[in-house]
Design an enzyme around this catalytic site. Structure first.
Site, mmCIF file in Angstrom:
data_model
loop_
_atom_site.group_PDB
_atom_site.id
_atom_site.type_symbol
_atom_site.label_atom_id
_atom_site.label_comp_id
_atom_site.label_asym_id
_atom_site.label_seq_id
_atom_site.Cartn_x
_atom_site.Cartn_y
_atom_site.Cartn_z
ATOM 1 N N LYS A 149 0.852 -1.188 0.000
ATOM 2 C CA LYS A 149 0.000 0.000 0.000
ATOM 3 C C LYS A 149 0.890 1.242 0.000
ATOM 4 O O LYS A 149 1.954 1.248 0.627
ATOM 5 C CB LYS A 149 -0.882 -0.052 1.254
ATOM 6 N N SER A 224 -9.410 1.669 2.420
ATOM 7 C CA SER A 224 -8.399 2.464 1.794
ATOM 8 C C SER A 224 -7.319 1.659 1.064
ATOM 9 O O SER A 224 -6.550 2.248 0.318
ATOM 10 C CB SER A 224 -7.755 3.396 2.814
ATOM 11 N N SER A 248 -10.133 -1.004 6.203
ATOM 12 C CA SER A 248 -9.346 -0.686 5.004
ATOM 13 C C SER A 248 -8.611 -1.853 4.356
ATOM 14 O O SER A 248 -8.135 -1.731 3.228
ATOM 15 C CB SER A 248 -8.352 0.442 5.313
#
Lengths: 553, 553
Positions: A149, A224, A248
């Site tokens: 990420k 996310s 997320s």
């Protein structure tokens, strides 16, 4: 903070244009889809692009085999064997995933930073060091490409986390988790997209744009960790690292159809990331964890991290070692609590169906099912929101303001600016309230003598862009229970629209987002399995067991 | 808080007089020392009263055997045997300790609440239930009398924690830890004294008065678990429960000459006590833990608690199970870091001597000794104090103010009223600072490849009343490392006064508190052994090993 008092910089759109052009330039010509092909693949409003890599002709048969027929665990086995004994070199595995990530990027806009060159160079180095020292023991992630990420730092690359302010400011150090994974043999080759602020479920920001769901581009990829969700679903990664403070990891896993594992807090190193909140802020703790193409890959990741004294690399990590607990055997008498919905939103038809089918399969396999309800999610949601607003979102608003960038739609939707910060006395009271909620959930667990809880992550599958509003998945962050996403299939023709919403007007509105199997073609279905706080090792075993039943492995 | 807006109550001294008279009345006539005998025993300014129970004639031979020749572990063995097989009944054990606690109370003022009647009744009940069900398995603390620091709640008895405001307000519920211990078979028979505010090292308050050190009444018994220290030293208890946020288990153990074990935070249930700070306050966490007459009793306590899923009774407890790690064998190559002093106060002669002797014994036993220094205790002390002042001591000042009671001397010394509270931003910054300090200590540990750290708890032995000022022992609370006190002997004739203070004027002043072996006659010496955060089980093993070497068990 020196970053917020930056000297004159270009306007946000110029910086974004440069970042996106640079990203494009780092995809080799030979790995690019012709413009007309790309247009064709993505022209339908509900385009599904999962099949494109196989058809593209850009990966050879061996690369298709590497990326499609293996998960992280079997790749590691083959990597350990090496090409001489019918396995793979790290270089060929890394190249295969670079190619496939390049395709995933072109089709879904899931990648932020491209590390192909340094990743392939490291893979070559690993291969040659091995050739030179054939008897040297290989670390547990030797040669495996792992995607990250965007908020995780790797020296030499930005970790802007979708914030213009942090673009074009390469990191000088590793975040704790990449540092550990690197030491254990992993190869980094790309980083993946997030929402502006990392506080929404739509991975859309001014630096990199929006990530699309590869199953159906009209539906959100989630967030996310949405870039990871799309990339792993495309098999552009078999193991990616996301983070989760309110869903997320789980939301993109759920939306894109991958496995995902949200550990308890401070089990997996989290330190040293780009952070949209003040350092040292208390409240619900964010956690790092895996998204993967198989449950056992998530589990292996947890085992590797927990077996390697993560507190040595992140002082916040708990000293909870991996113990090697025995797995429940086929026929073990497990008790699983099933939660039909969160009491706020009625489960839509595909969600109800997959839960019903799961219940039947588990019962057939001898699992004892207990119907339970989550106690008072509505009130507890206020406690969840209060945590995210603890500093009135001051830090992230400063970051966005300093770069003079506009809010994306999903950020506008959640109304950051209106969030009220807490006083110290309110914080003390919040801690007391959280403790009461934790007690309530622990009692629910003990009174029902549960081994695990199974529920839908939310009432719908991946919904249309910028429409995710559910917060109830964050209850497991508030009470700090590990939880994972187990894919169960796709929306089916039988999942016809109905009018079953039972919790009032707000519920009705969300319920109507589900417009039937045609619009939701390709949308994955999945369930969430929840374990007891800090018993993450136990949840890996239960998850394997339940996945085996639901997906008949 | 309704407790602070109480309706008209008697003045503090009337309440205190009633509490003390009631306490006295609960000691049976037959267990009271004649006034002239009491005066004789305590007349010398350096009176040592450890021998009095044996001489008093109040305990019979069997009771002397029970209280003097056993620790908690051997008592539990004998209790499990039962009187028919040469062991003990719970009743006779509990009665013996009630008698001895009554004597300890008369000689040192260490007891607050007297639970003799209900304790003996429970012991009888346990004995008769056992007689009726001879095959029923016995829980791990079956029949054992355990003493409790006053702040722990037992229904029917005050838990005033030395605050007038909470006197004569009996608890209606158990605190978490007593509840667990009760379930596991323990018998409660008395609670023990603390300082007003529980924030000083002198167990003196307006409700119960001051606890004296049974080794030498001119020296402090320590605090805040000072009543436990004196009671256990008198063998009026073999296992008592204290609590520690800045040394409150270790200081009285050290001053009185008992073993003491401060666990890592959230290993042992802490919830539900009378608390002199706001509920939900963050910062350094207080912990509950044992004081005992042997190391193995502390260790057994830790094993019993950690083996019984304490999170079921206190939701804050970590899910770190007891694993049954193998003990280091005689001749194991352990590396122990020795810290000579804290860099603020020079160790006084008896402390230097006992550390030197320990070093020699450990080296002879094959332990590898590494000399280390604690990095920057002076700066870190400010971080420690800031935590205790987080709310400007508002809660405890309110409690004391509401009862219109004066501050005792040791509370005046620390200057509570001047403590500045924190803002949210200061709290975030404090968290960041703590994390940096934790990192510094972890690195010290790893760079020196340590198994444990051994140091003097502070520069002096038990000092004169109201003169304790050292805070450096609280560094182990700040970084959350478990630590225990191992007694090593007494001040000896060879510990002559010198002028070795090396850290300036403040050090010199404290150093001069040590006025030689005559004034400090009977003062215990002890050392502190420190383990890695949350590796409490490991510290129990190391502590047994080191205790075996230091005390040649």
């Amino acid at each position: 903070m020196s970053t917020t008092t930056s000297t004159t910089r270009d306007s946000y759109d110029k910086i974004a244009a440069r970042k996106q052009a640079e990203r494009q330039s780092l995809i080799p010509e030979a790995w690019r889809l012709p413009a007309e092909k790309l247009a064709e693949y993505t022209s339908s409003p509900t385009a599904n692009v999962l099949h494109v890599p196989r058809e593209s002709g850009i990966l050879n048969e061996r690369e298709l085999d590497i990326t499609e027929n293996h998960d992280a665990v079997s790749l590691l086995e083959r990597l350990r064997k090496g090409p001489k004994d019918g396995g793979f070199s790290s270089e060929e595995v890394v190249v295969a995933f670079c190619k496939r990530a390049a395709l995933a990027q072109q089709l879904t806009n899931c990648v932020t930073e491209i590390l192909f060159d340094s990743g392939i160079a490291r893979a070559k180095e690993l291969d040659s060091r091995r050739a030179a020292n054939p008897d040297e023991a290989l670390p547990p992630l030797w040669g495996l490409p792992i995607s990250l990420k965007d908020c995780f730092k790797v020296p030499g690359f930005d970790a802007s986390a979708g914030m213009i302010l942090f673009a074009e400011k390469p990191a000088t150090e590793y975040s704790a988790l990449p540092k550990l994974l690197y030491q254990l043999g992993a190869v980094f080759y790309c980083k993946t997209n997030v929402p502006q602020t990392m506080m929404t479920a739509d991975s859309d920001n001014n630096v990199f744009g929006r990530t699309l769901n590869p199953n159906n581009k009209s539906l959100t990829a989630g967030g996310s960790s949405g870039g990871e969700g799309a990339l792993v679903a495309m098999r552009g990664s078999v193991l990616g690292i996301g983070s989760d403070i309110a869903g997320s990891i789980r939301i993109p896993s759920y939306c894109c159809g991958t496995y995902g594992f949200k550990p308890s807090a401070n089990i997996v190193p989290y330190a040293g990331q780009t952070n949209p909140a003040a350092d040292g802020i208390p409240g619900i703790l964010p956690v790092a964890g895996p998204l993967a193409t198989s449950m056992r890959s998530c589990n292996y990741f947890m085992q590797v991290v927990m077996s390697n004294q993560p507190w040595k690399i992140d002082v916040d990590c708990l000293h909870i070692p991996w113990r090697g607990i025995a797995a429940p055997e086929k026929g073990s008498k497990l008790r699983i609590g099933i939660v039909e919905d969160d009491g706020i939103l009625t489960a839509t038809p595909p969600v109800r169906r997959t839960l019903r089918q799961a219940r039947e399969k588990l019962a057939r396999a001898g699992v004892e099912i207990v119907d339970i309800k989550l106690p008072g999610i509505k009130e507890d949601s206020a406690t969840i929101w209060a945590s995210f607003a603890m500093e009135g979102c001051k830090t992230v608003l400063e970051y966005i303001g300093a770069a003079e960038e506009p809010y994306v739609q999903s950020v506008q939707n959640i109304g950051l600016v209106a969030m009220k910060s807490m006083t110290m006395e309110e914080l003390f009271a919040w801690n007391v309230t959280r403790s009461k909620i934790e007690t309530k959930y622990r009692d629910l667990w003990l009174e029902n003598d549960l081994d695990a809880i199974l529920n839908p992550l939310t009432a719908h599958t991946a919904p249309p862009l910028d429409t995710w509003s559910s917060i109830s998945q964050a209850i497991w962050n508030l009470v700090d229970y590990p939880s994972c996403i187990i894919p169960t299939g796709k929306v089916e023709a039988e999942d016809v629209v109905d009018q079953a919403a039972k919790y009032g007007a707000d519920d009705e509105k969300i319920y109507q987002l589900y417009t039937g199997p045609e619009d939701y073609k390709g949308a994955p279905t999945a369930l969430q399995l929840i374990g007891m706080k800090q018993e993450d090792e136990n949840l890996t075993l239960l998850a394997s067991f339940v996945d085996g039943i639901l997906n008949e492995n």
